[in-house]
Design an enzyme around this catalytic site. Sequence first.
Site, mmCIF file in Angstrom:
data_model
loop_
_atom_site.group_PDB
_atom_site.id
_atom_site.type_symbol
_atom_site.label_atom_id
_atom_site.label_comp_id
_atom_site.label_asym_id
_atom_site.label_seq_id
_atom_site.Cartn_x
_atom_site.Cartn_y
_atom_site.Cartn_z
ATOM 1 N N LYS A 33 0.860 -1.181 0.000
ATOM 2 C CA LYS A 33 0.000 0.000 0.000
ATOM 3 C C LYS A 33 0.895 1.229 0.000
ATOM 4 O O LYS A 33 1.695 1.438 0.910
ATOM 5 C CB LYS A 33 -0.918 0.006 1.223
ATOM 6 C CG LYS A 33 -1.874 1.195 1.255
ATOM 7 C CD LYS A 33 -2.780 1.135 2.468
ATOM 8 C CE LYS A 33 -3.732 2.319 2.527
ATOM 9 N NZ LYS A 33 -4.598 2.272 3.726
ATOM 10 N N LYS A 83 -2.394 -1.644 -3.501
ATOM 11 C CA LYS A 83 -3.190 -0.426 -3.503
ATOM 12 C C LYS A 83 -2.268 0.785 -3.599
ATOM 13 O O LYS A 83 -1.298 0.876 -2.845
ATOM 14 C CB LYS A 83 -4.014 -0.344 -2.205
ATOM 15 C CG LYS A 83 -4.910 0.877 -2.087
ATOM 16 C CD LYS A 83 -5.677 0.862 -0.768
ATOM 17 C CE LYS A 83 -6.588 2.080 -0.655
ATOM 18 N NZ LYS A 83 -7.346 2.081 0.609
#
Length: 329
Positions: free
Chosen positions: A196, A248
């Site tokens: 992320k 992400k």
Amino acid sequence: MYPTVRPRRLRRTAPIRRLVRETRLHPADLVLPVFLKQSLTEPAPLTSMPGVLQHTRDSLRRAAAEAVAAGVGGLMVFGVPSVRDAVGSQATDPAGILNLAMADLRAEVGPDTVLMADLCLDEFTDHGHCGVLTADGAVDNDATLLRYREMAVALAEAGSDMVGTSGMMDGQVGAVRDALDTTGHTDTAVFAYGAKYASAFYGPFREAVDSALQGDRRTYQQDPANRREAAREVALDVAEGADLIMVKPAMAYLDVLSDVAAATTVPVAAYQVSGEYAMIEAAAANGWIDRNRAIAETLTGIRRAGAQIVLTYWAAEVAAELSAGRDFS
């Protein structure tokens, strides 16, 4: 003088193109992120994400039922409480809005979809960071793990099938897995945000969760310049017991997504985040791009790069079209 190999033969008609298509979208591959805000009496549209709402408990139940009827693979739920404090107390309160949401949705849809809950403190803290702070304002990794353990158990008891460890604390997957196992929640899966990044594309999400963040999250989310680092993060998460891995954002990190999909044996997901959604909606609203084709192309690209599962705010819309037998493009 003429070519004997003609690849265009396989592009000549729509049925031929459909027959030889290498990557396909399916409703069950799509997960719909949804937002529940405690203080609302009516659903509230988000100005930066046209078509996306902050829900009430009632409207969330209706939206969930519609999404499940469309065939989506699951729902990822984010809660926005009315009261916040330094340690995110509402995240672990059985009467906290996210825990209530999971119980509501379990009662509404039963076993017909996968219910996922965001396991992070940023929506619940008055400083907007993903963890507990030290006296000098730094995020305290190990103190935060204690809160994540408590939050994981609360979400499991509320009915979550999976908890999404999105805070990017070192050791979070192992801490959550241990907490779930030692309290008897051995069947609750850990959906680990393994890679992320500290991305500019999260901007509209801040509106969706009424973020209180001052500063940034660069001391715990990954540097966008780093590719190999993701392999290390993902390997640690899998070793600690991650059942699924998330990358992400999606679209600016397709190289990372491809690396992760090639290197790991657990299912891999990617999150098409709020800024990615907002850019396409804004460009389409101005007539600059074909909206449906752009949606289909980006989702297909994310799947082609290696994501088995895609979290997208278009999940219910695209799933409904695909379930009806229409090619969303």
